[in-house]
Design a protein around this motif. Structure first.
Motif, PDB file in Angstrom:
ATOM      1  N   GLY A   1      29.419   7.014 -33.285  1.00  0.00           N
ATOM      2  CA  GLY A   1      29.378   8.458 -33.083  1.00  0.00           C
ATOM      3  C   GLY A   1      30.134   8.910 -31.843  1.00  0.00           C
ATOM      4  N   SER A   2      30.595   7.959 -31.025  1.00  0.00           N
ATOM      5  CA  SER A   2      31.248   8.389 -29.787  1.00  0.00           C
ATOM      6  C   SER A   2      32.567   7.692 -29.506  1.00  0.00           C
ATOM      7  CB  SER A   2      30.303   8.169 -28.598  1.00  0.00           C
ATOM      8  OG  SER A   2      29.978   6.810 -28.477  1.00  0.00           O
TER       9      SER A   2
ATOM     10  N   ALA B   1      35.510  10.628 -33.566  1.00  0.00           N
ATOM     11  CA  ALA B   1      34.621  11.258 -32.591  1.00  0.00           C
ATOM     12  C   ALA B   1      35.440  11.876 -31.461  1.00  0.00           C
ATOM     13  CB  ALA B   1      33.638  10.231 -32.044  1.00  0.00           C
TER      14      ALA B   1
ATOM     15  N   ASN C   1      37.113  15.010 -32.421  1.00  0.00           N
ATOM     16  CA  ASN C   1      36.203  16.023 -32.962  1.00  0.00           C
ATOM     17  C   ASN C   1      36.421  16.296 -34.448  1.00  0.00           C
ATOM     18  OD1 ASN C   1      34.086  16.969 -31.445  1.00  0.00           O
ATOM     19  ND2 ASN C   1      35.483  18.010 -30.033  1.00  0.00           N
ATOM     20  N   GLN C   2      36.861  15.256 -35.163  1.00  0.00           N
ATOM     21  CA  GLN C   2      37.009  15.395 -36.613  1.00  0.00           C
ATOM     22  C   GLN C   2      35.657  15.136 -37.266  1.00  0.00           C
ATOM     23  OE1 GLN C   2      39.932  12.333 -36.847  1.00  0.00           O
ATOM     24  NE2 GLN C   2      41.638  13.755 -37.050  1.00  0.00           N
TER      25      GLN C   2
ATOM     26  N   PRO D   1      32.672  13.226 -38.605  1.00  0.00           N
ATOM     27  CA  PRO D   1      32.267  11.928 -38.077  1.00  0.00           C
ATOM     28  C   PRO D   1      32.520  10.791 -39.072  1.00  0.00           C
ATOM     29  CG  PRO D   1      30.354  13.279 -38.625  1.00  0.00           C
ATOM     30  CD  PRO D   1      31.550  14.157 -38.769  1.00  0.00           C
TER      31      PRO D   1
END
Lengths: 272, 244
Positions: free
Chosen positions: A160-161, A166, A169-170, A172
């Motif tokens: 998630g990061s 991630a 910012n597309q 997930p």
């Protein structure tokens, strides 16, 4: 553009490579042009599981460092036509992998293949992070035990990061849970975590459940992905898993303890 | 063989400790104004001024050079013992050391560091967070807080809509609310708010802490595990009560 799927887990020995090989084989058997990449530089195993260890000439690191072309390093599977393997290097270490190099290879492969399966090394270090970084989807392999579940949870946090999706910012990375080595009778005895407990903690969709099976070890040692063993429970479970990965709705099997009936006891039942 | 011998011959041992400490947050660097205010306070509550150790916080001051020696002298004259300085520029740090005082980094930066550690190692936390009203400064986090992740609200309450898994950590200056299972560590009142509490739907927490008073999983009454609970501080003791 190919779909990039990482097979990962955090913890070692839970069945990542077995699953990567079985899923890649299953996808290829369903007519998808598939390549499976071993990211475990220094500890390569995928070639053994795929039974192509005698045909490895060049590897991932050679391609990244420009010592070989991609087509020289790709190994065509003997059993299924549209399946290829890109082995890892056994003599280099993980620092030989670069983000730019991996991206370049994935871009090149993306033009020719439908699916790119990335077999991640254990741990959360560089190799594992590079294996997941470019992924569109992730198969998180988990055993029904506490430490494996916690490590999977950790990996889900990283997915998630610390992935390209991630960071840009597309949408997930689509996360799937694959439970392996599930033994319903030991779950009933309370020796193993049950399916519901694992799902509650990890809170992601269940892609498949692979029962603990003798067929898996046999397949590994023979170098034939267990998906080819269509009579075995594990082989069927991986076939179901692949169907779900392709978006089909397949009921869950092998998650409940089946008491052997009189007939199956007399005739030995199915192969396990 | 040597273990006991060594221990007997040891002159001391280092131990970690969390001691209650009064922070004197300076909003003026003028020793005279500090003296006036202290004199007023001393007459109001003389019991407080019994060589009480204080940390002089100069974070809110924007002065590169302080008359630190004079400020300390004023404090001592009013039976306050400055033991350390928090924040300030490098010259402030040097003069604190010269005066035999300890120096702590400013709290703002410390919390920022925490956040950046969280951001580097983990979670694009902001994505799932919506600030709850500018006034409260709290945070809402939607989704599971996973092992290795840290989600914090440096001001106000933290609301987690989802579970906090084992190995995860949630912190808030105010209260921590978890609408799900709490399996990780929860720390409320991290800046010392004794009124803060922890609320969760299912208690399995590794650690509960309110304003530095904590309980480990082992210290929690097993009958409360799995229950929906509230955790508050009463007489410097954590009390856990079922909400059911």
């Amino acid at each position: 553009m190919a779909k990039i799927i990482v097979v990962t887990s955090g913890k070692g020995g839970v069945g990542k490579t077995t699953s990567a090989a079985a899923i890649a084989t299953g996808l290829a058997l369903r007519g998808k042009k598939t390549v499976v990449i071993d990211f475990d530089v220094g500890l390569r195993n995928l070639d053994l599981i795929m039974g192509c260890e005698r045909r490895v000439v060049y590897d991932l690191v050679n391609v990244i460092q420009g010592e070989a072309g991609l087509n020289q390093a790709l190994i065509r599977d003997k059993r299924v036509d549209n399946l290829h393997i890109l082995p890892a290097s056994q003599t280099r270490d993980k620092d030989a992998l670069t983000s730019e190099g991996v991206e370049k290879i994935l871009d090149m492969l993306g033009k020719d293949f439908d699916y790119i399966i990335c077999d991640s090394p254990a741990g959360i270090e560089r190799g594992a992070q590079l294996a997941m970084y470019f992924a569109d989807e992730a198969v998180v392999v988990t055993n029904p035990e506490v430490s494996s579940v916690r490590d999977s949870d950790r990996i889900l946090g990283l997915l998630g990061s610390k992935t390209r999706r991630a960071e840009r910012n597309q949408d997930p990375v689509k996360e799937h849970l694959l439970i392996t080595r599930y033994n319903p009778s030991r779950v009933d005895d309370g020796d193993m975590l049950n399916l519901d407990d694992i799902q509650e903690i990890l809170a992601i969709d269940l892609l498949g459940l692979i029962p603990e099976s003798e067929a898996v070890l046999r397949a590994s040692n023979q170098g034939i992905p267990v998906t080819h063993d269509a009579k075995s429970d594990a082989g069927q479970a991986y076939t179901d898993t692949v169907s779900r990965l392709l978006g089909e709705d397949v009921p869950l099997r092998f998650h409940e303890f089946q008491k052997k009936g009189l007939l199956s006891r007399m005739f030995g039942g199915g192969r396990r | 063989m040597s273990l006991n011998v060594d221990r007997a011959s040891m002159a001391f041992s280092f131990k970690g400790g969390m001691l209650p400490m009064t922070v004197m947050e300076l909003t003026s660097a003028d020793p005279e104004r500090i003296r006036e205010q202290l004199a007023g306070k001393l007459s109001q509550s003389p019991a407080f001024f019994q060589h009480t150790p204080v940390v002089l916080s100069v974070e809110k001051l924007d002065e590169p050079h302080l008359a630190l020696e004079r400020i300390c002298a004023v404090c001592r004259a009013h039976k306050l013992l400055p033991v350390a300085v928090r924040g300030g520029t490098d010259p402030v740090k040097q003069s604190a050391w010269a005066l035999g005082l300890g120096w702590f980094p400013p709290q703002e930066i410390k919390s920022r560091n925490l956040e950046s550690v969280a951001a580097v190692s983990e979670a694009p936390v902001d994505k799932a967070e919506i600030p709850v009203g500018a006034a409260s400064g709290g945070r809402i986090y939607r989704g599971t807080v996973r092992s290795g992740q840290q989600v914090s609200a440096q001001e106000g309450d933290l609301v987690v809509i989802g579970a906090v898994n084992a190995g995860a950590e949630v912190l808030a200056a105010g209260s921590v609310h978890v609408y799900g299972a709490l399996r990780g560590r929860a720390l409320a009142g991290i800046h010392g708010d004794h009124q803060a509490g922890i609320f969760c739907r299912e208690l399995h927490a590794e650690l509960l802490s309110v304003a530095g008073n904590y309980k480990r999983l082992e210290d929690i009454d097993p009958r409360l595990l799995g229950q929906s609970v509230q955790v508050q501080l009463s007489d410097d003791q954590l009390s856990i009560a079922s909400l059911a």
